[in-house]
Design a protein around this motif. Sequence first.
Motif, PDB file in Angstrom:
ATOM      1  N   ASP A  77       0.823  -1.207   0.000  1.00 45.13           N
ATOM      2  CA  ASP A  77       0.000   0.000   0.000  1.00 45.13           C
ATOM      3  C   ASP A  77       0.862   1.263   0.000  1.00 45.13           C
ATOM      4  OD1 ASP A  77      -2.425  -1.229  -0.097  1.00 45.13           O
ATOM      5  OD2 ASP A  77      -2.820  -1.119   2.049  1.00 45.13           O
ATOM      6  N   THR A  78       0.323   2.324  -0.569  1.00 39.62           N
ATOM      7  CA  THR A  78       0.927   3.657  -0.507  1.00 39.62           C
ATOM      8  C   THR A  78      -0.173   4.645  -0.147  1.00 39.62           C
ATOM      9  OG1 THR A  78       0.489   4.172  -2.839  1.00 39.62           O
ATOM     10  CG2 THR A  78       2.584   3.075  -2.330  1.00 39.62           C
ATOM     11  N   LEU A  79       0.210   5.835   0.310  1.00 40.19           N
ATOM     12  CA  LEU A  79      -0.791   6.847   0.633  1.00 40.19           C
ATOM     13  C   LEU A  79      -1.643   7.168  -0.585  1.00 40.19           C
ATOM     14  CD1 LEU A  79       1.013   9.437   2.949  1.00 40.19           C
ATOM     15  CD2 LEU A  79      -0.722   7.777   3.575  1.00 40.19           C
ATOM     16  N   TRP A  80      -1.013   7.251  -1.773  1.00 40.45           N
ATOM     17  CA  TRP A  80      -1.760   7.574  -2.978  1.00 40.45           C
ATOM     18  C   TRP A  80      -2.780   6.486  -3.283  1.00 40.45           C
ATOM     19  CZ3 TRP A  80      -2.668   5.145  -7.573  1.00 40.45           C
ATOM     20  CH2 TRP A  80      -3.301   5.915  -8.565  1.00 40.45           C
ATOM     21  N   LYS A  81      -2.364   5.224  -3.140  1.00 43.26           N
ATOM     22  CA  LYS A  81      -3.251   4.100  -3.444  1.00 43.26           C
ATOM     23  C   LYS A  81      -4.459   4.096  -2.518  1.00 43.26           C
ATOM     24  CE  LYS A  81      -2.895  -0.923  -4.071  1.00 43.26           C
ATOM     25  NZ  LYS A  81      -1.979  -2.074  -3.947  1.00 43.26           N
ATOM     26  N   ILE A  82      -4.222   4.319  -1.227  1.00 45.39           N
ATOM     27  CA  ILE A  82      -5.311   4.308  -0.244  1.00 45.39           C
ATOM     28  C   ILE A  82      -6.227   5.520  -0.462  1.00 45.39           C
ATOM     29  CG2 ILE A  82      -5.854   4.479   2.223  1.00 45.39           C
ATOM     30  CD1 ILE A  82      -3.191   3.022   2.753  1.00 45.39           C
ATOM     31  N   ALA A  83      -5.618   6.688  -0.676  1.00 42.48           N
ATOM     32  CA  ALA A  83      -6.417   7.901  -0.890  1.00 42.48           C
ATOM     33  C   ALA A  83      -7.297   7.753  -2.127  1.00 42.48           C
ATOM     34  CB  ALA A  83      -5.498   9.114  -1.033  1.00 42.48           C
ATOM     35  N   ASN A  84      -6.720   7.248  -3.219  1.00 42.03           N
ATOM     36  CA  ASN A  84      -7.452   7.095  -4.472  1.00 42.03           C
ATOM     37  C   ASN A  84      -8.609   6.111  -4.340  1.00 42.03           C
ATOM     38  OD1 ASN A  84      -7.580   7.757  -7.363  1.00 42.03           O
ATOM     39  ND2 ASN A  84      -7.092   5.610  -7.671  1.00 42.03           N
ATOM     40  N   ALA A  85      -8.397   5.024  -3.558  1.00 38.95           N
ATOM     41  CA  ALA A  85      -9.433   4.007  -3.386  1.00 38.95           C
ATOM     42  C   ALA A  85     -10.577   4.490  -2.508  1.00 38.95           C
ATOM     43  CB  ALA A  85      -8.814   2.744  -2.780  1.00 38.95           C
ATOM     44  N   ASN A  86     -10.343   5.561  -1.739  1.00 44.35           N
ATOM     45  CA  ASN A  86     -11.369   6.037  -0.811  1.00 44.35           C
ATOM     46  C   ASN A  86     -11.855   7.454  -1.116  1.00 44.35           C
ATOM     47  OD1 ASN A  86     -11.601   3.853   1.432  1.00 44.35           O
ATOM     48  ND2 ASN A  86      -9.416   4.008   1.002  1.00 44.35           N
ATOM     49  N   GLY A  87     -11.580   7.916  -2.358  1.00 42.55           N
ATOM     50  CA  GLY A  87     -12.107   9.209  -2.779  1.00 42.55           C
ATOM     51  C   GLY A  87     -11.505  10.394  -2.057  1.00 42.55           C
TER      52      GLY A  87
END
Length: 360
Positions: free
Chosen positions: A188-198
């Motif tokens: 996981d990365t911050l970008w991946k988590i942020a993108n998946a949760n809008g």
Amino acid sequence: IAGSGTISAAQTGVVEVATYHYSYGNYVVINHGKINGVTIKTLYAHMQSGLSVSVGQTVSQGQKIGVMGTTGSSTGVHLHFEVQENGAVVNPMNYINGITTGTPGATTPTTPSNGNSVVVVSGDTLWKIANANGLTVAELKKLNNLTSDAIMTGQVLILKSAGTDTPNKPSTPTVTPGTTSITVASGDTLWKIANANGLSVAELKTLNNLSSDYIYPGQSLKVTKSVTNGNNSTGVTPPTVTKPSVPTVVNKMYTVQKGDTLYKIASDNGVSVAELKAWNNLNTDIIFVNQSLKLAATTSSTQTTAPTTSAPEASGNTYTVQKGDTLYSIAKKKGVSLAALIEANDMTSNVIYVGQVITF
């Protein structure tokens, strides 16, 4: 070690000493940094004149540093080799044996079954181990308190923070309705988590008080801001508003601040740019810091100050905004929905200001 020929660096490091000593003769000391919290250095003595390295130089494993000789207190051509741990000389055979008895032909780290650590084998590098375990080199070094990229065969490297091992986590974070946090999985990365949760990365970092982009497997991250509305707790932002950041208007005048534009000032004060320009006899959109602008047409020399202690004024289907009011509190007080209030006043945001007349 008796013999002759080229002397090579045992491991990657930085040359700390390269000089002549009455006893060691021509000798070199290489600092390999901290390994498992211990500073490791190697020493090579009695070399021929004309050392191949200099102080401050970074050397790689196997790089030539000199030629075997018999300088200093020596009775024959040989290499005096030392391994030092925090300045104390230890048996170098512990390291030599570790190198020569490594797993034959191993190309990837041997990882313990719990997945929390790995034992370095011959040929390993920090990049190779980090890449095989879904980490960056910086994360791997931070987990193991390493100050350099040097590692040694047999060294144990931590792959996860203590207590963060949670097997079979999904590689992509998903959030079901009502969920306010997720657990970081490997990769996981911050970008991946942020993108998946809008969310944006900045919003995700703000929610979790993060000052860097570093996260680790097993870490819990908020993905929705939990707030309390009345007696009910919810993950949805309530229909409340914050006060405008524009300084308080006194007597319908405003002093231009750094970063202001006519559009921003007009929008924050519920007027149009055209009205603002007309009231101030402006021919262009150019304004400057500390410039005074009228926020209303001058029709009378007297101004009425809104009462600060009396109840909010209401006349027919209108309401004058008082200090502390929000659209939500006004809608509730007048028995209408927030959406209806916004629509009736043709609003594009929830921002209101003291003295504004609201239609309901």
